[in-house]
Each structure stands twice: as C-alpha cells, then as structure tokens.
Design a protein around this motif. Structure first.
Motif, mmCIF file in Angstrom:
data_model
loop_
_atom_site.group_PDB
_atom_site.id
_atom_site.type_symbol
_atom_site.label_atom_id
_atom_site.label_comp_id
_atom_site.label_asym_id
_atom_site.label_seq_id
_atom_site.Cartn_x
_atom_site.Cartn_y
_atom_site.Cartn_z
ATOM 1 N N ARG A 85 -5.825 -14.340 -1.377
ATOM 2 C CA ARG A 85 -5.086 -13.200 -0.901
ATOM 3 C C ARG A 85 -5.292 -12.455 -1.781
ATOM 4 O O ARG A 85 -5.737 -12.055 -3.381
ATOM 5 C CB ARG A 85 -3.747 -13.527 -1.308
ATOM 6 N N ARG A 86 -5.743 -11.006 -1.674
ATOM 7 C CA ARG A 86 -6.240 -9.706 -2.873
ATOM 8 C C ARG A 86 -4.842 -8.537 -2.239
ATOM 9 O O ARG A 86 -5.147 -8.282 -0.838
ATOM 10 C CB ARG A 86 -7.644 -9.799 -2.975
ATOM 11 N N PRO A 87 -4.514 -7.495 -3.048
ATOM 12 C CA PRO A 87 -4.356 -6.371 -2.598
ATOM 13 C C PRO A 87 -5.331 -5.668 -1.928
ATOM 14 O O PRO A 87 -6.349 -5.523 -1.560
ATOM 15 C CB PRO A 87 -3.883 -5.419 -3.706
ATOM 16 N N LEU A 88 -4.754 -4.800 -0.712
ATOM 17 C CA LEU A 88 -5.799 -3.799 0.174
ATOM 18 C C LEU A 88 -6.398 -2.492 -0.817
ATOM 19 O O LEU A 88 -7.464 -2.016 -0.978
ATOM 20 C CB LEU A 88 -4.838 -3.372 1.325
ATOM 21 N N SER A 89 -5.989 -2.505 -1.655
ATOM 22 C CA SER A 89 -6.672 -1.672 -2.688
ATOM 23 C C SER A 89 -8.343 -1.779 -3.162
ATOM 24 O O SER A 89 -8.823 -1.234 -3.519
ATOM 25 C CB SER A 89 -5.670 -1.414 -3.649
ATOM 26 N N VAL A 90 -7.996 -3.226 -3.176
ATOM 27 C CA VAL A 90 -9.715 -3.789 -3.505
ATOM 28 C C VAL A 90 -11.300 -3.187 -2.738
ATOM 29 O O VAL A 90 -12.243 -3.030 -2.731
ATOM 30 C CB VAL A 90 -9.491 -5.130 -3.611
ATOM 31 N N TYR A 91 -10.858 -3.668 -1.292
ATOM 32 C CA TYR A 91 -10.821 -2.698 0.074
ATOM 33 C C TYR A 91 -11.485 -1.480 -0.533
ATOM 34 O O TYR A 91 -11.990 -1.304 0.128
ATOM 35 C CB TYR A 91 -10.724 -3.484 1.049
ATOM 36 N N ASP A 92 -10.050 -0.589 -0.640
ATOM 37 C CA ASP A 92 -10.910 0.556 -0.625
ATOM 38 C C ASP A 92 -11.869 0.794 -2.101
ATOM 39 O O ASP A 92 -12.193 2.107 -2.001
ATOM 40 C CB ASP A 92 -8.768 1.327 -0.935
ATOM 41 N N GLU A 93 -11.160 0.542 -2.661
ATOM 42 C CA GLU A 93 -12.498 0.178 -3.817
ATOM 43 C C GLU A 93 -13.848 0.464 -3.469
ATOM 44 O O GLU A 93 -14.453 0.647 -4.471
ATOM 45 C CB GLU A 93 -12.431 -0.585 -5.746
ATOM 46 N N LEU A 94 -13.928 -0.917 -2.868
ATOM 47 C CA LEU A 94 -15.181 -1.782 -2.567
ATOM 48 C C LEU A 94 -16.186 -0.271 -1.636
ATOM 49 O O LEU A 94 -17.319 -0.365 -1.558
ATOM 50 C CB LEU A 94 -15.241 -3.056 -2.016
ATOM 51 N N THR A 95 -15.538 0.493 -0.731
ATOM 52 C CA THR A 95 -16.107 0.559 0.774
ATOM 53 C C THR A 95 -15.849 2.339 -0.062
ATOM 54 O O THR A 95 -16.874 3.146 0.408
ATOM 55 C CB THR A 95 -15.300 0.856 1.858
ATOM 56 N N GLY A 96 -15.068 2.938 -1.322
ATOM 57 C CA GLY A 96 -15.191 4.061 -1.596
ATOM 58 C C GLY A 96 -13.848 4.685 -1.007
ATOM 59 O O GLY A 96 -14.791 6.376 -0.581
ATOM 60 N N THR A 97 -12.976 4.527 -0.277
ATOM 61 C CA THR A 97 -12.264 5.375 0.678
ATOM 62 C C THR A 97 -10.896 5.182 0.211
ATOM 63 O O THR A 97 -10.802 4.185 -1.314
ATOM 64 C CB THR A 97 -12.345 4.653 1.868
ATOM 65 N N ARG A 98 -9.814 5.788 0.459
ATOM 66 C CA ARG A 98 -8.825 5.488 -0.811
ATOM 67 C C ARG A 98 -7.518 5.653 0.893
ATOM 68 O O ARG A 98 -7.685 5.978 1.624
ATOM 69 C CB ARG A 98 -8.115 6.810 -1.254
ATOM 70 N N PRO A 99 -6.469 5.277 0.895
ATOM 71 C CA PRO A 99 -5.475 4.792 1.343
ATOM 72 C C PRO A 99 -5.047 5.777 1.653
ATOM 73 O O PRO A 99 -4.942 6.982 0.833
ATOM 74 C CB PRO A 99 -4.536 3.826 0.788
ATOM 75 N N PHE A 100 -4.542 6.193 2.870
ATOM 76 C CA PHE A 100 -3.710 7.312 3.495
ATOM 77 C C PHE A 100 -2.555 7.407 2.886
ATOM 78 O O PHE A 100 -1.638 6.840 2.918
ATOM 79 C CB PHE A 100 -3.290 7.744 5.101
ATOM 80 N N THR A 101 -1.792 8.578 1.506
ATOM 81 C CA THR A 101 -0.968 8.798 0.784
ATOM 82 C C THR A 101 -1.132 9.899 0.898
ATOM 83 O O THR A 101 -1.709 11.269 1.269
ATOM 84 C CB THR A 101 -0.901 8.438 -0.391
ATOM 85 N N THR A 102 0.606 10.404 0.356
ATOM 86 C CA THR A 102 0.669 11.920 0.092
ATOM 87 C C THR A 102 0.446 12.504 -1.187
ATOM 88 O O THR A 102 0.699 13.271 -1.514
ATOM 89 C CB THR A 102 2.425 12.354 0.683
ATOM 90 N N HIS A 103 0.341 11.409 -1.919
ATOM 91 C CA HIS A 103 -0.119 11.309 -3.240
ATOM 92 C C HIS A 103 -1.350 12.573 -3.950
ATOM 93 O O HIS A 103 -2.377 11.417 -3.324
ATOM 94 C CB HIS A 103 0.037 10.378 -4.086
ATOM 95 N N ARG A 104 -0.963 13.639 -4.354
ATOM 96 C CA ARG A 104 -3.420 13.927 -5.073
ATOM 97 C C ARG A 104 -3.281 13.144 -5.696
ATOM 98 O O ARG A 104 -1.989 12.451 -6.507
ATOM 99 C CB ARG A 104 -2.418 15.375 -4.811
ATOM 100 N N THR A 105 -4.246 13.729 -5.685
ATOM 101 C CA THR A 105 -4.843 12.078 -7.415
ATOM 102 C C THR A 105 -5.691 13.485 -8.096
ATOM 103 O O THR A 105 -5.425 14.892 -7.649
ATOM 104 C CB THR A 105 -6.799 11.455 -7.087
ATOM 105 N N THR A 106 -5.710 13.657 -9.558
ATOM 106 C CA THR A 106 -5.700 14.188 -10.615
ATOM 107 C C THR A 106 -7.251 15.546 -9.884
ATOM 108 O O THR A 106 -7.314 16.381 -10.000
ATOM 109 C CB THR A 106 -5.682 13.966 -11.781
ATOM 110 N N LYS A 107 -8.459 14.410 -9.574
ATOM 111 C CA LYS A 107 -9.503 15.598 -8.728
ATOM 112 C C LYS A 107 -8.997 16.548 -8.497
ATOM 113 O O LYS A 107 -9.863 17.242 -7.994
ATOM 114 C CB LYS A 107 -10.484 13.737 -8.234
#
Length: 147
Positions: free
Chosen positions: A122-144
């Motif tokens: 078991r691992r968090p879904l964010s691990v897959y986001d990192e591997l694929t270079g995507t980010r989850p659908f959120t309303t928060h904007r990153t600093t970039k």
C-alpha cells in the motif's frame, strides 16, 4: 482438447458431437482427433479395456450441426430428483495435487486459495503522481503556477 458439456456434447469446428454419458463427466477434457471426413473423441485416461476412444462421428458439414448418437444420452439425469450425473466415471476433484509453489507459478496464480494469500503493498496515490509527472486535481495552486 475440449471440455464435455452437461449434455455430453463437445463443441468442435462450430458443431456439437456427442460422447457416452456413462464414460465421461461434465467439464472433463476430451481429445479431438479429426480428419476431413471423421471426428474421433478420445478420453485422456484409459478405460478398463485399455482404450481411449469414446466416440466416432462423421465430420459435420457447415456450422451449428449436432452429431448425436441417442445411445450416448443413456445415463443422463431425467430431471427427476436432484441427481446431476449417472455415469460410471467417479467424480474426481478438479485438482489432483495441491496447487502451490511446487506445481509452478502459473497454477499457483490460477489457484483461488493462493490468490487470497497474496499480500499487496500500500502506498499513497501521490507516489503515482510523482512517477507519471502529473498532479492530482486540487484547487490549491503550486508556487510555480502562481508566478
């Protein structure tokens, strides 16, 4: 190799061929040997006389044809009572030996009991986001993105 149906029929080439109900059981595998004019159905186990031939039929022409010898249906349930088979062949368990590591990797994978013992990481879904270079659908904007 084809399985025997509950009605003692075997599908081959778009047609159905009968085998004796008293010599087979449902889902038993039967070897088919066919020529242009004949279909021979053989058991994978020798009978009491040391033979494997179950039935021989002329090869059907076209599709959807039933090649049945009425005598092959002797021994099938009549629908009275709860009996499901009347053959002389004893019902054998599906697996003659336990399926585990000693049977090989494929049978072990196919064994339902073995599949229930598989541990899944078991691992968090964010691990897959990192591997694929995507980010989850959120309303928060990153600093970039905010610059």
């Amino acid at each position: 190799m084809r399985p025997v149906g509950k009605d003692c029929l075997i599908a081959f080439g778009g047609n159905l061929y009968s085998v004796p109900a008293r010599k087979v059981r449902p889902r038993q595998l039967v070897e088919i040997r066919a020529t242009k004019s004949q279909v021979m159905l053989h058991s994978t186990v020798l009978d009491s006389r040391g033979e494997t031939l179950l039935a021989m039929h002329p090869r059907a022409v076209g599709c959807g044809v039933r090649m049945v010898e009425k005598a092959h249906w002797d021994g099938l349930p009549t629908g009275k009572g709860r009996r499901t088979t009347a053959g002389e062949v004893p019902v054998q368990p599906r697996h003659e030996r336990p399926l585990g590591e000693e049977a090989g990797p494929l049978p072990a994978l196919l064994n339902r009991a073995a599949a229930t013992r598989v541990e899944v990481g078991r691992r968090p879904l964010s691990v897959y986001d990192e591997l694929t270079g995507t980010r989850p659908f959120t309303t928060h904007r990153t600093t970039k993105e905010s610059s």
